[in-house]
Each structure stands twice: as C-alpha cells, then as structure tokens.
Design a protein around this motif. Sequence first.
Motif, PDB file in Angstrom:
ATOM      1  N   LEU A  73      23.075 -18.111 -21.703  1.00 32.10           N
ATOM      2  CA  LEU A  73      22.706 -16.703 -21.581  1.00 32.10           C
ATOM      3  C   LEU A  73      21.466 -16.399 -22.423  1.00 32.10           C
ATOM      4  N   VAL A  74      21.456 -16.904 -23.647  1.00 37.53           N
ATOM      5  CA  VAL A  74      20.313 -16.668 -24.534  1.00 37.53           C
ATOM      6  C   VAL A  74      19.070 -17.375 -24.015  1.00 37.53           C
ATOM      7  N   GLU A  75      19.229 -18.607 -23.535  1.00 41.33           N
ATOM      8  CA  GLU A  75      18.086 -19.350 -23.025  1.00 41.33           C
ATOM      9  C   GLU A  75      17.502 -18.683 -21.780  1.00 41.33           C
ATOM     10  N   THR A  76      18.352 -18.115 -20.932  1.00 42.70           N
ATOM     11  CA  THR A  76      17.854 -17.404 -19.758  1.00 42.70           C
ATOM     12  C   THR A  76      17.052 -16.176 -20.178  1.00 42.70           C
ATOM     13  N   ALA A  77      17.543 -15.447 -21.193  1.00 48.22           N
ATOM     14  CA  ALA A  77      16.801 -14.292 -21.684  1.00 48.22           C
ATOM     15  C   ALA A  77      15.450 -14.716 -22.237  1.00 48.22           C
ATOM     16  N   ALA A  78      15.406 -15.815 -22.967  1.00 46.28           N
ATOM     17  CA  ALA A  78      14.131 -16.308 -23.496  1.00 46.28           C
ATOM     18  C   ALA A  78      13.196 -16.726 -22.368  1.00 46.28           C
ATOM     19  N   HIS A  79      13.736 -17.362 -21.346  1.00 52.80           N
ATOM     20  CA  HIS A  79      12.932 -17.795 -20.211  1.00 52.80           C
ATOM     21  C   HIS A  79      12.360 -16.602 -19.448  1.00 52.80           C
ATOM     22  N   LEU A  80      13.081 -15.479 -19.419  1.00 48.92           N
ATOM     23  CA  LEU A  80      12.611 -14.279 -18.726  1.00 48.92           C
ATOM     24  C   LEU A  80      11.559 -13.515 -19.529  1.00 48.92           C
ATOM     25  N   GLY A  81      11.348 -13.885 -20.795  1.00 51.08           N
ATOM     26  CA  GLY A  81      10.284 -13.268 -21.572  1.00 51.08           C
ATOM     27  C   GLY A  81      10.737 -12.373 -22.697  1.00 51.08           C
ATOM     28  N   PHE A  82      12.032 -12.329 -23.000  1.00 54.35           N
ATOM     29  CA  PHE A  82      12.524 -11.500 -24.097  1.00 54.35           C
ATOM     30  C   PHE A  82      12.309 -12.236 -25.416  1.00 54.35           C
ATOM     31  N   SER A  83      11.913 -11.469 -26.445  1.00 53.05           N
ATOM     32  CA  SER A  83      11.697 -12.059 -27.772  1.00 53.05           C
ATOM     33  C   SER A  83      12.888 -11.842 -28.695  1.00 53.05           C
ATOM     34  N   THR A  84      13.733 -10.846 -28.408  1.00 48.63           N
ATOM     35  CA  THR A  84      14.891 -10.538 -29.260  1.00 48.63           C
ATOM     36  C   THR A  84      16.063 -10.131 -28.376  1.00 48.63           C
ATOM     37  N   VAL A 122      15.270   6.289 -25.472  1.00 45.84           N
ATOM     38  CA  VAL A 122      16.181   5.657 -24.512  1.00 45.84           C
ATOM     39  C   VAL A 122      15.859   4.166 -24.462  1.00 45.84           C
ATOM     40  N   ILE A 123      16.889   3.329 -24.566  1.00 45.88           N
ATOM     41  CA  ILE A 123      16.715   1.897 -24.376  1.00 45.88           C
ATOM     42  C   ILE A 123      17.569   1.455 -23.187  1.00 45.88           C
ATOM     43  N   VAL A 124      17.093   0.443 -22.484  1.00 41.01           N
ATOM     44  CA  VAL A 124      17.802  -0.110 -21.327  1.00 41.01           C
ATOM     45  C   VAL A 124      18.133  -1.560 -21.648  1.00 41.01           C
ATOM     46  N   SER A 125      19.407  -1.901 -21.587  1.00 39.19           N
ATOM     47  CA  SER A 125      19.855  -3.254 -21.886  1.00 39.19           C
ATOM     48  C   SER A 125      20.755  -3.745 -20.760  1.00 39.19           C
ATOM     49  N   SER A 126      21.111  -5.009 -20.826  1.00 36.48           N
ATOM     50  CA  SER A 126      21.798  -5.627 -19.689  1.00 36.48           C
ATOM     51  C   SER A 126      23.316  -5.517 -19.757  1.00 36.48           C
ATOM     52  N   ALA A 127      23.911  -5.715 -20.941  1.00 37.26           N
ATOM     53  CA  ALA A 127      25.359  -5.899 -21.075  1.00 37.26           C
ATOM     54  C   ALA A 127      25.820  -7.056 -20.191  1.00 37.26           C
ATOM     55  N   ALA A 128      24.961  -8.079 -20.084  1.00 37.56           N
ATOM     56  CA  ALA A 128      25.228  -9.205 -19.181  1.00 37.56           C
ATOM     57  C   ALA A 128      26.326 -10.097 -19.725  1.00 37.56           C
ATOM     58  N   GLU A 129      27.167 -10.576 -18.825  1.00 37.10           N
ATOM     59  CA  GLU A 129      28.219 -11.517 -19.173  1.00 37.10           C
ATOM     60  C   GLU A 129      27.879 -12.937 -18.733  1.00 37.10           C
ATOM     61  N   LYS A 130      26.908 -13.086 -17.841  1.00 36.66           N
ATOM     62  CA  LYS A 130      26.479 -14.402 -17.385  1.00 36.66           C
ATOM     63  C   LYS A 130      24.994 -14.357 -17.031  1.00 36.66           C
ATOM     64  N   PRO A 131      24.328 -15.495 -17.021  1.00 35.76           N
ATOM     65  CA  PRO A 131      22.865 -15.497 -16.827  1.00 35.76           C
ATOM     66  C   PRO A 131      22.400 -14.833 -15.540  1.00 35.76           C
ATOM     67  N   LEU A 132      23.190 -14.897 -14.473  1.00 35.47           N
ATOM     68  CA  LEU A 132      22.750 -14.318 -13.205  1.00 35.47           C
ATOM     69  C   LEU A 132      22.639 -12.795 -13.262  1.00 35.47           C
ATOM     70  N   GLU A 133      23.242 -12.181 -14.273  1.00 39.75           N
ATOM     71  CA  GLU A 133      23.168 -10.719 -14.384  1.00 39.75           C
ATOM     72  C   GLU A 133      21.949 -10.254 -15.180  1.00 39.75           C
ATOM     73  N   LEU A 134      21.173 -11.181 -15.721  1.00 42.88           N
ATOM     74  CA  LEU A 134      19.965 -10.813 -16.448  1.00 42.88           C
ATOM     75  C   LEU A 134      18.806 -10.596 -15.490  1.00 42.88           C
ATOM     76  N   ARG A 135      17.931  -9.671 -15.852  1.00 46.75           N
ATOM     77  CA  ARG A 135      16.722  -9.399 -15.091  1.00 46.75           C
ATOM     78  C   ARG A 135      15.526  -9.442 -16.031  1.00 46.75           C
ATOM     79  N   GLY A 136      14.362  -9.718 -15.486  1.00 43.91           N
ATOM     80  CA  GLY A 136      13.145  -9.795 -16.273  1.00 43.91           C
ATOM     81  C   GLY A 136      12.634  -8.413 -16.669  1.00 43.91           C
ATOM     82  N   PRO A 137      11.707  -8.347 -17.629  1.00 44.68           N
ATOM     83  CA  PRO A 137      11.187  -7.058 -18.102  1.00 44.68           C
ATOM     84  C   PRO A 137      10.577  -6.198 -16.993  1.00 44.68           C
TER      85      PRO A 137
END
Length: 264
Positions: A21-32, A164-179
């Motif tokens: 999950l963390v690696e997918t977020a990093a791959h999508l361009g998130f820094s934190t 306002v912040i928008v976050s994923s609350a993702a439980e698995k990598p497929l639920e993540l989206r890019g910026p």
Amino acid sequence: MSVFMDLNLSPSGDQTRLRALVETAAHLGFSTVAINHVFQPTAKKRQGRSRPIRVLNRLTIVMSDAAHFRPAAAEYRGFDLLAVQPTTDKLFHAACMTYDVDIVCIPVTEKLPFLFKRAPVNGAVDRGVVFELSYSAAIRDSTLRRYTLANANALVEACRGKNVIVSSAAEKPLELRGPCDITNLALLFGLCDGDAKAAISSSCRSAVLHAETRRTASGAISTLRSCSDSSSQQEAPPAAAGDAPVAKRAKLDPAPHLAPPPPE
C-alpha cells in the motif's frame, strides 16, 4: 514542485500488504502518507520504489460522547496526527472550537448526523484545524458515492473550500488514486481548482505542521543568550558624581574649528 500527501491509509496486520500500500502511494507520486489507527470507545451502559516516502502514525477517535476525548492521555503521545470523528452536532461544535486536534473527519458512508454551521466551521479554520474527506468509499459502492458527494458539497459550502484535505482511507492498493485524479475528484466535491490542489498538498502540510506544533509544548519557543553575546554588549561606565552626562559634555566642548585664535 508540489508536495502531495495522503493522510489516511488503513492499517493492516499483514506487513506485506501494508508495504504494498505504501509503495503504491509512493509510485503514484505521494511524498507523505499517514497510517490511520481508528479508536472507537464503547459507550457506557516504509520506503517506496519510486522515491523516499515519509510514513506517519495517526489516531482517529470516533466520538459518541465527550468523555471519549482525553487530551492528556498517554496513549495519544505515540501518534504524529490526532483526528476526531464526531457523531453529534454538540461534539462537532466542540471539536471545531475547543478540542486540541489536527483533523476533523467528515463521515462519508452515511447521511450526515448533524448540519454544518458557519460559526464552528469558521472557528476551526481560524484555529488551523482541517476537515477531511475520504474518497475510497465512493469507489466501492454507488450508494456510498452519493453520501460522499452530498456530505462533501455540504462541507465545502460551509467552509468555502478552506482547510479541506482529501485522503483515500484505502484498504488495498487498488483503491489508491494519483494526485491528478484526486484533484479532479475534488472538483466534484465543490472545490475550485486551487483549493482542490491544496487539499492534497498545502492543506495537508499545514495539518502536519499543526500537529508538530501541538506536540512541542504548545508551540512555545524559548531563546537563550550566549555568554559571548552578553560579554560583547557591555554597559558604558557610570559617570562621576560631578560630571555632566556624555551627551551634554559633547555639547559644551567647543569644536576645533571654532576655538579662539592664540594671542599674538
């Protein structure tokens, strides 16, 4: 270059799944990213493959009673971010106006249990508290998508898109989206283009800085003067009892070019 953050990733007991999950977020361009640990009291009766990513720990308290929030609790100190999800109008008002938290979570999986009033919302904005909207529920189910859009638009109308912040609350990598996808989704929430980009960048950074300030002695900063500074700034010696002050003595002394000529 913008810094993108996702401050709500669902934890998992499977470390391999959490790492993915963390690696997918990093791959999508998130820094934190922040791993969100949800705490719901019962009522009384790591590194990414694309580039380094910062991982924070966050605690979210689902509140149905005012006694559930204990700001002095020792277990709160182990988390980088502190969030609350109020379930009543009174608790929402208290979270916005008095509670020392970083994030107020807006429920997106059900109809809002309270109405957004301008006074508490503006109070939260003035205190630097941010409101969080998550989008993964809208991906899972069409009914939840309607709740997400309705609740998000109600919030944005009350706060005018601020804090306002928008976050994923993702439980698995497929639920993540890019910026870029999240920015477009935030437009559906009622945010303008600038606020939509801030919802995953500058507003998230403000929430992290707010948390750091909250955890460091309420933001108090003390300074100490070094010995070298104090020795270099020595006081002038006091004047003698019969002497005039320095400023006045300078005025009484004649200038060299005004002195009388010597006698012939």
